[in-house]
Design an enzyme around this catalytic site. Sequence first.
Site, PDB file in Angstrom:
ATOM      1  N   LYS A  16      -2.123  -1.522  -3.745  1.00 53.92           N
ATOM      2  CA  LYS A  16      -2.982  -0.344  -3.746  1.00 53.92           C
ATOM      3  C   LYS A  16      -2.114   0.892  -3.866  1.00 53.92           C
ATOM      4  CE  LYS A  16      -6.530   1.995  -0.954  1.00 53.92           C
ATOM      5  NZ  LYS A  16      -7.235   2.042   0.347  1.00 53.92           N
TER       6      LYS A  16
ATOM      7  N   LYS B 135       0.853  -1.185   0.000  1.00 55.12           N
ATOM      8  CA  LYS B 135       0.000   0.000   0.000  1.00 55.12           C
ATOM      9  C   LYS B 135       0.888   1.234   0.000  1.00 55.12           C
ATOM     10  CE  LYS B 135      -3.761   2.386   2.418  1.00 55.12           C
ATOM     11  NZ  LYS B 135      -4.686   2.347   3.564  1.00 55.12           N
TER      12      LYS B 135
END
Length: 329
Positions: free
Chosen positions: A254, A196
């Site tokens: 992400k 992330k």
Amino acid sequence: MYPLKRNRRLRTGEAIRSLVRETIISPNDFLVPLFVVEGKGVKEEIPSMPNYFRLSLDLLEKEVKDLWILGLKSVLLFVKVDDKLKDNKGTEALNPNGLMQRAIKTVKNACPDMLVMTDVALDPFSSYGHDGIVENGLILNDESSSVLAEMALSHATAGADFVAPSDMMDGRILEMRELLEDEGFTNTGIMAYSAKYASAFYGPFRDALDSAPVDMVNVPKDKKTYQMDYANRFEAIRETEMDIDEGADIVMVKPGLCYLDIVRDIKNEVDVPVAVYQVSGEYAMIKAAAEKGWLDHDAVMLEQVTAIKRAGGDIIASYFAKDVVKLIS
């Protein structure tokens, strides 16, 4: 002299293009993010995410039934918490009758076979808007991980099938896995946000949950001390392998589109499913450009989700899920 091989023969019409197409999108590819709020009959459009809504529990029940009819079988729950319930330790996150816990039960009661994943992070519950406990200008790692593990257990107790830690604290997957095992939740899965990045694409999401870091003295202004530097590639593989070693069942990259090289790198290295989050900023950009008439909304939407799957995404978390499924059906 004519070429013996003409690649264009396989492109001459839709029938042949469909027959030889390498990447096929289906409803089974999607994980649907849903935003939940208190109240009754509440359907609030998120200004920076046109045609996406915060839903109260009664309308959440209707939404999951509609998703199931479309063939969408998995949801990822997020909650918007009232400011008066927020503190530095995310106390409300552990409330057995909290909004998240009630949302899980609502989905399971409405549609028992719907796969329920839950966001595990402190920022919606934090008075500072961070994914961990703040002390003297720092985000505490181990203390935050302990709270996150208790949060995951609370979600599992409420009926979640998978917990999805999105915080990026070191070691939190192991702490969650061990606590879940100790408490008998051996079948509760973990989808780790493993790679992330500290991205500028999250703005509309933070609007949706009112979870942006606050501007205060001794509070970090961003999340760069725990989310990854977007200039880094090989670090993503290290992070992902560590999460798998600690017990993650699914790993996530992400954001999506700007990180497809990372998706492919990870897909080539690991033997667990790889999820990709097509984030709020990616959604908002398509919506804004389409509203201006600068691009074809449906064509770009479908091209982007296909690119994510082509790059190696086994699971696509996308605000476009319903629109894509309606389009391809």
